[in-house]
Design a protein around this motif. Structure first.
Motif, PDB file in Angstrom:
ATOM      1  N   UNK A 241       0.844  -1.199   0.000  1.00  0.00           N
ATOM      2  CA  UNK A 241       0.000   0.000   0.000  1.00  0.00           C
ATOM      3  C   UNK A 241       0.881   1.252   0.000  1.00  0.00           C
ATOM      4  N   UNK A 242       0.398   2.335  -0.565  1.00  0.00           N
ATOM      5  CA  UNK A 242       1.210   3.561  -0.586  1.00  0.00           C
ATOM      6  C   UNK A 242       1.399   4.102   0.813  1.00  0.00           C
ATOM      7  N   UNK A 243       2.486   4.821   1.039  1.00  0.00           N
ATOM      8  CA  UNK A 243       2.802   5.330   2.363  1.00  0.00           C
ATOM      9  C   UNK A 243       2.164   6.672   2.650  1.00  0.00           C
ATOM     10  N   UNK A 244       1.711   7.388   1.617  1.00  0.00           N
ATOM     11  CA  UNK A 244       1.162   8.720   1.832  1.00  0.00           C
ATOM     12  C   UNK A 244      -0.250   8.794   1.276  1.00  0.00           C
ATOM     13  N   UNK A 245      -1.200   9.074   2.142  1.00  0.00           N
ATOM     14  CA  UNK A 245      -2.584   9.274   1.739  1.00  0.00           C
ATOM     15  C   UNK A 245      -3.042  10.575   2.375  1.00  0.00           C
ATOM     16  N   UNK A 246      -3.686  11.426   1.607  1.00  0.00           N
ATOM     17  CA  UNK A 246      -3.928  12.775   2.098  1.00  0.00           C
ATOM     18  C   UNK A 246      -5.194  12.927   2.932  1.00  0.00           C
ATOM     19  N   UNK A 247      -6.215  12.128   2.666  1.00  0.00           N
ATOM     20  CA  UNK A 247      -7.480  12.304   3.377  1.00  0.00           C
ATOM     21  C   UNK A 247      -7.983  10.976   3.931  1.00  0.00           C
ATOM     22  N   UNK A 248      -8.938  11.090   4.843  1.00  0.00           N
ATOM     23  CA  UNK A 248      -9.571   9.888   5.396  1.00  0.00           C
ATOM     24  C   UNK A 248     -10.239   9.093   4.277  1.00  0.00           C
ATOM     25  N   UNK A 249     -10.924   9.787   3.366  1.00  0.00           N
ATOM     26  CA  UNK A 249     -11.615   9.095   2.277  1.00  0.00           C
ATOM     27  C   UNK A 249     -10.627   8.336   1.406  1.00  0.00           C
ATOM     28  N   UNK A 250      -9.484   8.939   1.120  1.00  0.00           N
ATOM     29  CA  UNK A 250      -8.482   8.273   0.294  1.00  0.00           C
ATOM     30  C   UNK A 250      -7.899   7.061   1.017  1.00  0.00           C
ATOM     31  N   UNK A 251      -7.731   7.165   2.324  1.00  0.00           N
ATOM     32  CA  UNK A 251      -7.237   6.028   3.108  1.00  0.00           C
ATOM     33  C   UNK A 251      -8.211   4.862   3.037  1.00  0.00           C
ATOM     34  N   UNK A 252      -9.495   5.163   3.134  1.00  0.00           N
ATOM     35  CA  UNK A 252     -10.525   4.120   3.046  1.00  0.00           C
ATOM     36  C   UNK A 252     -10.527   3.491   1.659  1.00  0.00           C
ATOM     37  N   UNK A 253     -10.452   4.316   0.624  1.00  0.00           N
ATOM     38  CA  UNK A 253     -10.456   3.805  -0.748  1.00  0.00           C
ATOM     39  C   UNK A 253      -9.290   2.846  -0.989  1.00  0.00           C
ATOM     40  N   UNK A 254      -8.113   3.229  -0.510  1.00  0.00           N
ATOM     41  CA  UNK A 254      -6.933   2.380  -0.702  1.00  0.00           C
ATOM     42  C   UNK A 254      -7.064   1.077   0.076  1.00  0.00           C
ATOM     43  N   UNK A 255      -7.560   1.165   1.308  1.00  0.00           N
ATOM     44  CA  UNK A 255      -7.740  -0.038   2.124  1.00  0.00           C
ATOM     45  C   UNK A 255      -8.769  -0.964   1.503  1.00  0.00           C
ATOM     46  N   UNK A 256      -9.866  -0.410   1.010  1.00  0.00           N
ATOM     47  CA  UNK A 256     -10.896  -1.226   0.367  1.00  0.00           C
ATOM     48  C   UNK A 256     -10.326  -1.951  -0.851  1.00  0.00           C
ATOM     49  N   UNK A 257      -9.541  -1.241  -1.643  1.00  0.00           N
ATOM     50  CA  UNK A 257      -8.931  -1.837  -2.838  1.00  0.00           C
ATOM     51  C   UNK A 257      -8.090  -3.054  -2.474  1.00  0.00           C
ATOM     52  N   UNK A 258      -7.274  -2.939  -1.449  1.00  0.00           N
ATOM     53  CA  UNK A 258      -6.409  -4.045  -1.057  1.00  0.00           C
ATOM     54  C   UNK A 258      -7.198  -5.193  -0.442  1.00  0.00           C
TER      55      UNK A 258
END
Length: 296
Positions: free
Chosen positions: A1-18
């Motif tokens: 997973x990427x080390x830098x996520x700017x917002x809570x929504x982006x963090x959720x999107x990345x986690x959901x993808x994985x």
């Protein structure tokens, strides 16, 4: 997973993808990868998923992102339920401590308790409740909160499960209202002890289904799931011995999951009343003390 996520929504999107790419199974309080991603992101940011409002556009802390990366990685590497990885589970707005000594709380009986088991009992008149196979103690705790005049006996055969239940009951400050009893179902109860309500979400998974369970379920205690060839081994014992432990107007409420057909066959001589819940109309049945006196 990427080390830098700017917002809570982006963090959720990345986690959901994985999580989606991990081909995981969801059935332990989270409906899908999205729900689990929201919870995981909130947990890693020290947010209370029940009480805190989420600001989707807020910056997501770097430390939380690192923690989230590690949590999601562990989830798809171990295939363990998320609740075991975080040590907490939620059921109908209640939060409970859990670990691998108990199954992750999930029960339709919980929502029936919150509805005061209407119209089957008068809530203020309920003074004695028995829960069989209490596990984490979640249903006993919910019952104590709803039926304020009741004392609850919560039984489990497993000493390890009772240790988890003890922590939860202490956390909710209900030690004076809930007694934990190590027992093989009714064995340790006095013969004359009777209850207004007996509730139970016992092991009920049939042997064929047990052999096909996803890894997430196999991480849970086998003793808390396996119900024999047709799933009804313990359910039969519970039903057949319930009448003597119920008051004249008492009720027995039993959850059997997906075993509707097996339950109908096992108790064809009894007038099972199937209770309507949010997820099924064939997962929880009720019998009155009068119904149970007709057992042959």
């Amino acid at each position: 997973m990427p080390n830098t996520v700017t917002t809570f929504e982006a963090a959720v999107d990345a986690a959901e993808h994985h999580l989606i790419n991990g081909h995981l199974f969801y059935g332990h309080g989270m409906a899908d990868a999205y729900d689990e991603a929201v919870y995981a992101a909130a947990y890693c940011a020290d947010l209370n998923i029940i009480e805190d409002d989420i600001d989707w556009d807020a910056p997501y802390p770097q430390a939380a992102q690192q923690k989230l990366n590690e949590l999601i990685k562990k989830r798809y590497e171990t295939r363990k339920p998320m609740a075991y990885l975080t040590g907490e589970a939620f059921l109908h707005g209640f939060k409970f401590y859990v670990d691998e000594r108990v199954i992750v709380p999930r029960s339709f009986i919980g929502e029936l308790i919150l509805d005061e088991l209407s119209p089957w009992v008068k809530p203020d008149a309920v003074t004695d409740i028995l829960e069989l196979c209490t596990g984490s103690g979640c249903l006993a705790i919910m019952a104590a909160k709803v039926f304020e005049n009741a004392h609850i006996d919560a039984i489990d055969i497993d000493e390890d499960a009772l240790a988890v239940a003890t922590k939860n009951i202490t956390d909710y400050q209900l030690n004076q209202r809930i007694d934990l009893i190590q027992s093989d179902l009714y064995t340790s109860l006095s013969a004359d002890k009777q209850y207004d309500i007996i509730i139970t979400n016992p092991p009920y998974v049939n042997s064929t289904s047990m052999s096909e369970l996803p890894k997430e379920y196999l991480a849970e205690p086998h003793i808390a799931l396996a119900g024999g060839d047709d799933g009804m081994d313990l359910v039969r014992l519970i039903v057949n011995q319930a009448a003597q432990h119920l008051k004249p107007n008492g009720i027995l409420v039993v959850e059997i999951g997906n075993e509707y057909q097996h339950a109908e066959k096992a108790f064809s001589h009894l007038p099972l009343t199937w209770l309507d819940t949010s997820g099924s109309e064939q997962a929880v049945f009720l019998l009155t003390q009068k119904d149970l006196t007709n057992i042959k």
